[in-house]
Design a protein around this motif. Structure first.
Motif, short mmCIF file in Angstrom:
data_model
loop_
_atom_site.label_atom_id
_atom_site.label_comp_id
_atom_site.label_asym_id
_atom_site.label_seq_id
_atom_site.Cartn_x
_atom_site.Cartn_y
_atom_site.Cartn_z
N ASP A 69 -42.68 15.43 2.96
CA ASP A 69 -41.70 16.42 2.73
C ASP A 69 -41.10 16.99 3.98
O ASP A 69 -41.82 17.28 5.04
CB ASP A 69 -42.09 17.58 1.72
CG ASP A 69 -42.15 17.19 0.21
OD1 ASP A 69 -41.35 16.91 -0.38
OD2 ASP A 69 -43.55 17.16 0.29
N TYR A 70 -39.94 17.40 4.10
CA TYR A 70 -39.31 18.08 5.23
C TYR A 70 -38.37 19.42 4.79
O TYR A 70 -37.84 19.33 3.92
CB TYR A 70 -38.76 17.26 6.34
CG TYR A 70 -37.52 16.58 5.71
CD1 TYR A 70 -36.26 16.91 6.09
CD2 TYR A 70 -37.45 15.37 5.05
CE1 TYR A 70 -35.05 16.18 5.53
CE2 TYR A 70 -36.32 14.68 4.36
CZ TYR A 70 -35.21 15.11 4.65
OH TYR A 70 -34.02 14.52 4.11
N GLY A 71 -38.65 20.30 5.76
CA GLY A 71 -37.42 21.59 5.45
C GLY A 71 -36.28 21.41 6.18
O GLY A 71 -36.44 20.84 7.51
N MET A 72 -35.30 21.85 5.91
CA MET A 72 -34.20 21.75 6.58
C MET A 72 -33.30 23.09 6.71
O MET A 72 -33.24 23.91 5.61
CB MET A 72 -33.00 20.64 6.32
CG MET A 72 -33.44 19.57 6.21
SD MET A 72 -32.42 18.26 5.58
CE MET A 72 -30.39 18.72 5.68
N ILE A 73 -32.76 23.69 7.89
CA ILE A 73 -31.88 24.75 7.78
C ILE A 73 -30.66 24.03 8.30
O ILE A 73 -30.51 23.42 9.37
CB ILE A 73 -32.30 25.74 8.79
CG1 ILE A 73 -33.73 26.38 8.77
CG2 ILE A 73 -31.07 26.97 9.00
CD1 ILE A 73 -34.24 27.44 9.71
N VAL A 74 -29.69 24.26 7.15
CA VAL A 74 -28.34 23.36 7.59
C VAL A 74 -27.26 24.49 7.84
O VAL A 74 -27.13 25.46 7.15
CB VAL A 74 -27.90 22.79 6.28
CG1 VAL A 74 -26.59 21.82 6.59
CG2 VAL A 74 -29.02 21.86 5.82
N LEU A 75 -26.57 24.25 8.88
CA LEU A 75 -25.07 25.17 9.19
C LEU A 75 -23.91 24.31 8.96
O LEU A 75 -23.93 23.30 9.46
CB LEU A 75 -25.42 25.60 10.63
CG LEU A 75 -26.25 26.57 10.80
CD1 LEU A 75 -27.80 26.36 11.04
CD2 LEU A 75 -26.11 27.49 12.20
N ARG A 76 -23.02 24.95 8.27
CA ARG A 76 -21.72 24.41 8.12
C ARG A 76 -20.63 25.29 8.58
O ARG A 76 -20.93 26.40 8.06
CB ARG A 76 -21.75 24.05 6.48
CG ARG A 76 -22.66 22.63 6.21
CD ARG A 76 -22.45 22.62 4.61
NE ARG A 76 -23.11 21.36 4.21
CZ ARG A 76 -24.44 21.34 3.64
NH1 ARG A 76 -24.95 22.67 3.39
NH2 ARG A 76 -25.17 20.31 3.45
N PRO A 77 -19.49 24.90 8.88
CA PRO A 77 -18.60 25.75 9.15
C PRO A 77 -18.10 26.22 7.96
O PRO A 77 -17.83 25.47 6.84
CB PRO A 77 -17.51 25.12 9.92
CG PRO A 77 -17.77 23.76 9.96
CD PRO A 77 -19.16 23.56 9.52
N GLY A 78 -17.55 27.49 7.78
CA GLY A 78 -17.17 28.08 6.63
C GLY A 78 -15.81 28.60 6.77
O GLY A 78 -15.20 28.40 7.90
N ALA A 79 -15.16 29.40 5.97
CA ALA A 79 -13.82 29.83 6.22
C ALA A 79 -13.93 31.18 6.99
O ALA A 79 -14.65 31.98 6.91
CB ALA A 79 -13.06 30.34 4.38
N CYS A 80 -12.67 31.44 7.50
CA CYS A 80 -12.56 32.56 8.22
C CYS A 80 -13.62 33.02 9.55
O CYS A 80 -14.04 33.85 9.65
CB CYS A 80 -12.22 33.76 7.51
SG CYS A 80 -10.99 33.26 6.65
N ASN A 81 -13.90 31.76 10.30
CA ASN A 81 -14.90 31.94 11.18
C ASN A 81 -16.48 32.34 10.59
O ASN A 81 -17.19 33.25 11.47
CB ASN A 81 -14.49 33.23 12.27
CG ASN A 81 -13.38 32.72 13.09
OD1 ASN A 81 -13.27 31.34 13.29
ND2 ASN A 81 -12.45 33.55 13.48
N ILE A 82 -16.79 31.96 9.41
CA ILE A 82 -18.06 32.24 8.84
C ILE A 82 -18.72 31.03 8.86
O ILE A 82 -18.29 29.77 8.66
CB ILE A 82 -18.03 32.87 7.31
CG1 ILE A 82 -17.17 34.01 7.45
CG2 ILE A 82 -19.00 32.94 6.70
CD1 ILE A 82 -16.79 34.78 6.25
#
Length: 100
Positions: A69-82
């Motif tokens: 198993d592996y863990g992930m922290i995922v960052l994705r661009p959101g709306a309005c600079n979030i």
């Protein structure tokens, strides 16, 4: 669309402030001493949809010390600079990995 065309534009900054272009960089592998699991910072991972970046760390091993198993922290661009951040755990598909 090729993976190469999905890569973000990357720049590094040296301690003295010099900006360095990093073309075609798709991941950074972080390795500490032998007692700690390595981590990988993946830019535009192929296994995720849309623009994203993930930090992936092995989180489970079987009796033969193979990652399961592996863990992930995922960052994705959101709306309005979030930035949307999610924490996920995935089971490693050993059969699919062995076919690559």
């Amino acid at each position: 669309m090729s993976h190469e065309s999905r890569l973000p534009r990357l720049q590094g900054v040296t301690p003295d402030g010099q900006v360095i272009n990093l073309p075609l960089l798709s991941e950074l592998r972080l390795e500490w001493d032998a007692s700690l699991l390595p981590a990988t910072l993946v830019l535009s991972p192929e296994h995720l949809t849309g623009a994203s970046m993930s930090l992936e760390v092995g989180s489970g091993e079987d009796e033969a010390d193979h990652l399961t198993d592996y863990g992930m922290i995922v960052l994705r661009p959101g709306a309005c600079n979030i930035v949307d951040i999610s924490i996920e755990t995935h089971h490693l598909d050993v059969e699919a990995k062995n076919q690559d």
